[in-house]
Design a protein around this motif. Sequence first.
Motif, PDB file in Angstrom:
ATOM      1  N   VAL A  49     -11.038  -2.170  -0.097  1.00  0.00           N
ATOM      2  CA  VAL A  49     -11.460  -2.109   1.304  1.00  0.00           C
ATOM      3  C   VAL A  49     -10.253  -2.130   2.236  1.00  0.00           C
ATOM      4  N   SER A  50      -9.322  -3.085   1.948  1.00  0.00           N
ATOM      5  CA  SER A  50      -8.175  -3.200   2.851  1.00  0.00           C
ATOM      6  C   SER A  50      -7.294  -1.963   2.782  1.00  0.00           C
ATOM      7  N   ALA A  51      -7.193  -1.363   1.580  1.00  0.00           N
ATOM      8  CA  ALA A  51      -6.374  -0.161   1.439  1.00  0.00           C
ATOM      9  C   ALA A  51      -6.937   0.979   2.270  1.00  0.00           C
ATOM     10  N   ARG A  52      -8.276   1.055   2.290  1.00  0.00           N
ATOM     11  CA  ARG A  52      -8.901   2.121   3.069  1.00  0.00           C
ATOM     12  C   ARG A  52      -8.635   1.922   4.556  1.00  0.00           C
ATOM     13  N   ARG A  53      -8.624   0.642   4.943  1.00  0.00           N
ATOM     14  CA  ARG A  53      -8.458   0.366   6.373  1.00  0.00           C
ATOM     15  C   ARG A  53      -7.017   0.503   6.830  1.00  0.00           C
ATOM     16  N   LYS A  54      -6.093   0.398   5.883  1.00  0.00           N
ATOM     17  CA  LYS A  54      -4.674   0.426   6.280  1.00  0.00           C
ATOM     18  C   LYS A  54      -4.318   1.738   6.957  1.00  0.00           C
ATOM     19  N   LYS A  55      -3.565   1.607   8.030  1.00  0.00           N
ATOM     20  CA  LYS A  55      -3.120   2.818   8.703  1.00  0.00           C
ATOM     21  C   LYS A  55      -1.599   2.858   8.738  1.00  0.00           C
ATOM     22  N   ASN A  56      -0.991   2.085   7.853  1.00  0.00           N
ATOM     23  CA  ASN A  56       0.467   2.106   7.811  1.00  0.00           C
ATOM     24  C   ASN A  56       0.943   3.070   6.723  1.00  0.00           C
ATOM     25  N   LEU A  57       2.191   2.909   6.322  1.00  0.00           N
ATOM     26  CA  LEU A  57       2.782   3.850   5.360  1.00  0.00           C
ATOM     27  C   LEU A  57       2.601   3.420   3.908  1.00  0.00           C
ATOM     28  N   SER A  58       1.819   2.363   3.701  1.00  0.00           N
ATOM     29  CA  SER A  58       1.765   1.817   2.348  1.00  0.00           C
ATOM     30  C   SER A  58       1.192   2.795   1.320  1.00  0.00           C
ATOM     31  N   LEU A  59       0.403   3.749   1.778  1.00  0.00           N
ATOM     32  CA  LEU A  59      -0.181   4.700   0.822  1.00  0.00           C
ATOM     33  C   LEU A  59       0.725   5.894   0.554  1.00  0.00           C
ATOM     34  N   LEU A  60       1.810   5.956   1.306  1.00  0.00           N
ATOM     35  CA  LEU A  60       2.685   7.117   1.169  1.00  0.00           C
ATOM     36  C   LEU A  60       3.203   7.320  -0.253  1.00  0.00           C
ATOM     37  N   PRO A  61       3.583   6.226  -0.960  1.00  0.00           N
ATOM     38  CA  PRO A  61       4.081   6.438  -2.323  1.00  0.00           C
ATOM     39  C   PRO A  61       3.034   7.028  -3.263  1.00  0.00           C
ATOM     40  N   THR A  62       1.762   6.988  -2.878  1.00  0.00           N
ATOM     41  CA  THR A  62       0.724   7.536  -3.750  1.00  0.00           C
ATOM     42  C   THR A  62       0.530   9.032  -3.530  1.00  0.00           C
ATOM     43  N   VAL A  63       1.201   9.568  -2.529  1.00  0.00           N
ATOM     44  CA  VAL A  63       1.139  11.009  -2.271  1.00  0.00           C
ATOM     45  C   VAL A  63       1.825  11.727  -3.432  1.00  0.00           C
TER      46      VAL A  63
END
Length: 453
Positions: free
Chosen positions: A76-90
Amino acid sequence: MPDPQQSSSSGVRRSTRTRTTRLATVPQSKPEEMADVESSELSELSDEESSDFDEPTHRGKRAKLEVKVSPKKRVVSARRKKNLSLLPTVPFDVLMEVLARLRVADIIALSRTSKEFRGLLLSKRSISVWKAALTAEGCLECPADLSEPEYAVLLFGGTNCYNCGTKGIQRIDFGLRRRLCVSCMKVKLVSEKRFDTLFPGSDPMLLELIPYTHIGGYSHGHSSNGRFFYRDDIVKTQDTLKALERAEDPKTATNEFYKAQRDRTWAIISTIRKYETWAEHTADRKVVESKSRAAQRWEDIQQRFRNIGYIDEDIAAIKSHPNVKSDTPLTNQGWGRVRARLEDLVLEAKKVRIDKCRSAALSDAYTKYMRTLRPTQWAALPRIRELRTLAEVQTLLQRDIDADIATDEFSDLFNDDSTLQTWIDGRQRYLESVIASSEPFPKFTGDDLMWIL
DNA sequence: AGGGATGTCCAACTACAGGA
DNA sequence: TCCTGTAGTTGGACATCCCT
């Protein structure tokens, strides 16, 4: 070994103090431990193909920060995050395309944001990102003794002293491959003249294996003829040589080490000038760009004041104000912040200018009026300073600054006899009262007169 | 004694943290 | 995002030390 660092006019304290090289750096500060950790981490690029985590440097401190989150909550928190934390998963290729377009300082900053980014950006497969960024920045090729991330950090990784972390160290010592504050230079640099004293019994040949600088801790940027070595480099080299003595074939190992270190030192020393020149040019360019931005800001501010009715003569009063001299481009928000403060000053300048104009007009009109009289009548008239105290005159001078005052209005003050006559009558009454209240003149004797004379 | 290295003082400048 | 105060650097000028 000839010294490529030395100018042809050696032997004289060079008047050309080494210029400060201000390069774009990551604005955030970096404590000393970080510098050390980063330095050591950057010294060897990770061979990992994935962005594996590095081991935490301070396990105790990190452990406190760890918060257990249930898998469900994490999603849930990952979905809500709007920072760059998901960038490495690109996808990697896409990410490399994106990163390669960043500035060097931004890549460094990104590598400091998380273990994921650190692992990713320090892995060998990210070298192309660093190379692209360094090239885009106009940097010279990366020296052989440094990795691209190390080189990038040296140039753009912040202005902290590599030894103590003191901020604001603009000068990069390309010989020592470090930024050092004056205090650390005083402590850490070893003049070759003092080598025997500080390292008694050591072979002076050791110094031929270590890069050096000509700028000592007490030279205030003056380049001297002496060589200054970084103490830790000396100790490290000594330790390595001692370790080699315990090798299977100490002689061969030592010789190979000597050759490799001499080559490395020569490569560093022979290219110092090239990198310093580049840094100077970059710093010059930065200054020019800063001045250009400042000029544009000044023009923008002037235009904004013109738009609200002020003239250049009044606006000029704020030209040296710190809020004006900044090189930050003027935005609407920025204008909103500085306008009130600056407008007070411009308005004050306008008041001064209007007051001067009106005073000049008053003076002219008065002079014209006096010329209509006989000079013998002038003595009874008020001086300009006294004239300004008259109520009628003050009313005129203090009229709204945006209101025009016709020249005739000043002339009318004097053509109307009552204005000046009131002052002259008042003056006459005052003088009569002074005379009436004063002591009669004493009668002087001849001796008194002699004494006075 | 001369000249280079080192040290001191100070004004100007700069970067940056913290606050708004 | 910008402003402000502060700490620290830089660089000029000059003094002093020290080596040859």
